[in-house]
Design a protein around this motif. Structure first.
Motif, PDB file in Angstrom:
ATOM      1  N   ASP A  81       0.864  -1.209   0.080  1.00  0.00           N
ATOM      2  CA  ASP A  81       0.008   0.073   0.001  1.00  0.00           C
ATOM      3  C   ASP A  81       0.945   1.174   0.027  1.00  0.00           C
ATOM      4  O   ASP A  81       0.684   2.026  -0.916  1.00  0.00           O
ATOM      5  CB  ASP A  81      -0.993   0.202   1.362  1.00  0.00           C
ATOM      6  N   LEU A  82       1.870   1.224   0.876  1.00  0.00           N
ATOM      7  CA  LEU A  82       2.527   2.561   0.855  1.00  0.00           C
ATOM      8  C   LEU A  82       3.725   2.524  -0.077  1.00  0.00           C
ATOM      9  O   LEU A  82       3.944   3.623  -0.519  1.00  0.00           O
ATOM     10  CB  LEU A  82       3.338   2.367   2.328  1.00  0.00           C
ATOM     11  N   GLY A  83       4.405   1.322  -0.605  1.00  0.00           N
ATOM     12  CA  GLY A  83       5.482   1.458  -1.307  1.00  0.00           C
ATOM     13  C   GLY A  83       5.019   1.561  -2.677  1.00  0.00           C
ATOM     14  O   GLY A  83       6.004   1.871  -3.735  1.00  0.00           O
ATOM     15  N   ILE A  84       3.889   1.084  -3.140  1.00  0.00           N
ATOM     16  CA  ILE A  84       3.484   1.028  -4.558  1.00  0.00           C
ATOM     17  C   ILE A  84       2.338   1.938  -4.913  1.00  0.00           C
ATOM     18  O   ILE A  84       2.159   2.704  -5.755  1.00  0.00           O
ATOM     19  CB  ILE A  84       3.393  -0.558  -5.040  1.00  0.00           C
ATOM     20  N   ALA A  85       1.047   1.282  -3.986  1.00  0.00           N
ATOM     21  CA  ALA A  85      -0.030   1.863  -4.416  1.00  0.00           C
ATOM     22  C   ALA A  85      -0.056   3.443  -3.971  1.00  0.00           C
ATOM     23  O   ALA A  85      -0.666   4.267  -5.030  1.00  0.00           O
ATOM     24  CB  ALA A  85      -1.279   1.148  -3.587  1.00  0.00           C
ATOM     25  N   HIS A  86       0.601   3.663  -3.137  1.00  0.00           N
ATOM     26  CA  HIS A  86       0.433   5.222  -2.597  1.00  0.00           C
ATOM     27  C   HIS A  86       1.787   6.044  -2.686  1.00  0.00           C
ATOM     28  O   HIS A  86       1.887   7.044  -2.140  1.00  0.00           O
ATOM     29  CB  HIS A  86      -0.197   5.231  -1.535  1.00  0.00           C
ATOM     30  N   ARG A  87       2.789   5.384  -3.466  1.00  0.00           N
ATOM     31  CA  ARG A  87       4.034   6.012  -3.516  1.00  0.00           C
ATOM     32  C   ARG A  87       4.033   7.269  -4.037  1.00  0.00           C
ATOM     33  O   ARG A  87       4.664   8.152  -3.412  1.00  0.00           O
ATOM     34  CB  ARG A  87       5.080   5.245  -4.296  1.00  0.00           C
ATOM     35  N   GLN A  88       3.471   7.727  -4.930  1.00  0.00           N
ATOM     36  CA  GLN A  88       2.969   8.941  -5.440  1.00  0.00           C
ATOM     37  C   GLN A  88       2.495   9.734  -4.667  1.00  0.00           C
ATOM     38  O   GLN A  88       2.770  11.163  -4.591  1.00  0.00           O
ATOM     39  CB  GLN A  88       2.960   8.799  -6.992  1.00  0.00           C
ATOM     40  N   SER A  89       1.427   9.544  -4.318  1.00  0.00           N
ATOM     41  CA  SER A  89       0.301  10.294  -3.629  1.00  0.00           C
ATOM     42  C   SER A  89       1.017  10.485  -2.135  1.00  0.00           C
ATOM     43  O   SER A  89       0.445  11.512  -1.516  1.00  0.00           O
ATOM     44  CB  SER A  89      -0.899  10.020  -3.680  1.00  0.00           C
ATOM     45  N   GLY A  90       1.790   9.676  -1.558  1.00  0.00           N
ATOM     46  CA  GLY A  90       2.154   9.710  -0.330  1.00  0.00           C
ATOM     47  C   GLY A  90       1.515   8.985   0.529  1.00  0.00           C
ATOM     48  O   GLY A  90       0.319   8.402   0.639  1.00  0.00           O
ATOM     49  N   PRO A  91       2.036   8.688   1.968  1.00  0.00           N
ATOM     50  CA  PRO A  91       1.462   7.572   2.724  1.00  0.00           C
ATOM     51  C   PRO A  91       0.188   8.189   3.347  1.00  0.00           C
ATOM     52  O   PRO A  91      -0.667   7.394   3.801  1.00  0.00           O
ATOM     53  CB  PRO A  91       2.770   7.531   3.819  1.00  0.00           C
ATOM     54  N   GLU A  92       0.407   9.646   3.673  1.00  0.00           N
ATOM     55  CA  GLU A  92      -0.984  10.186   4.428  1.00  0.00           C
ATOM     56  C   GLU A  92      -2.055  10.122   3.476  1.00  0.00           C
ATOM     57  O   GLU A  92      -3.320   9.620   3.932  1.00  0.00           O
ATOM     58  CB  GLU A  92      -0.695  11.642   4.370  1.00  0.00           C
ATOM     59  N   ASN A  93      -2.062  10.118   2.121  1.00  0.00           N
ATOM     60  CA  ASN A  93      -3.041   9.842   1.190  1.00  0.00           C
ATOM     61  C   ASN A  93      -3.385   8.197   1.150  1.00  0.00           C
ATOM     62  O   ASN A  93      -4.658   7.901   1.227  1.00  0.00           O
ATOM     63  CB  ASN A  93      -2.768  10.141  -0.178  1.00  0.00           C
ATOM     64  N   GLY A  94      -2.645   7.566   1.481  1.00  0.00           N
ATOM     65  CA  GLY A  94      -2.984   5.882   1.539  1.00  0.00           C
ATOM     66  C   GLY A  94      -3.851   5.904   2.798  1.00  0.00           C
ATOM     67  O   GLY A  94      -4.756   4.899   2.654  1.00  0.00           O
ATOM     68  N   LEU A  95      -3.404   6.609   3.787  1.00  0.00           N
ATOM     69  CA  LEU A  95      -4.231   6.270   5.143  1.00  0.00           C
ATOM     70  C   LEU A  95      -5.644   6.826   4.901  1.00  0.00           C
ATOM     71  O   LEU A  95      -6.605   6.290   5.371  1.00  0.00           O
ATOM     72  CB  LEU A  95      -3.596   6.995   6.366  1.00  0.00           C
ATOM     73  N   PHE A  96      -5.896   7.879   4.308  1.00  0.00           N
ATOM     74  CA  PHE A  96      -6.988   8.676   4.066  1.00  0.00           C
ATOM     75  C   PHE A  96      -8.011   7.785   3.110  1.00  0.00           C
ATOM     76  O   PHE A  96      -9.146   7.533   3.427  1.00  0.00           O
ATOM     77  CB  PHE A  96      -6.477   9.932   3.279  1.00  0.00           C
TER      78      PHE A  96
END
Length: 140
Positions: A90-105
């Motif tokens: 999730d953090l390293g691939i899916a939300h790498r560009q948008s950032g970890p904060e966006n991943g949590l959101f």
């Protein structure tokens, strides 16, 4: 740098103030309302025969309540552990560009929607159960 090290850096360098805001935006699970409208495509599959349907409901209701509890546990875990509740993928691939904060959101948003849907399905099943309840006969 390895993938795991890269993800570890993403977790360590995340904006904690923004993570606090995100978790604050998504309040407790018990405040999540059921969907106001549940499309018939999302109604649990039950028999058209009312007698069979009446017999099916308790088991199906248990399944949907279990699903709701799993979503609530996941939601609470995301709110409590934040980025630690997200996978390295999730953090390293899916939300790498948008950032970890966006991943949590996005994770909280998705699970919140699942909770709302599941609550609506449970309410629909309870209404069906009430509708199909056999009348109580007086003993005297």
């Amino acid at each position: 740098m390895t993938f795991e090290q890269d993800v570890s850096n993403l977790r360590a360098n995340a904006n904690s103030a923004l993570l606090d805001k995100i978790v604050g935006y998504y309040g407790p699970a018990d405040e999540i309302e059921p969907w106001a409208h549940l499309n018939s495509l999302l109604w649990p599959e039950l028999s058209e025969n009312e007698n069979t349907r009446r017999e099916q409901i308790p088991g199906v209701l248990d399944e949907y309540q279990d699903e709701l509890r799993r979503y609530i546990r996941r939601y609470d875990d995301l709110r409590e552990r934040r980025l630690d509740a997200l996978s390295n993928y999730d953090l390293g691939i899916a939300h790498r560009q948008s950032g970890p904060e966006n991943g949590l959101f996005q994770a909280l948003d998705a699970v919140r929607n699942h909770i709302g849907r599941a609550r609506a399905q449970v309410l629909w099943l309870l209404a069906e159960q009430d509708r199909l309840a056999l009348p109580q006969l007086a003993l005297f």
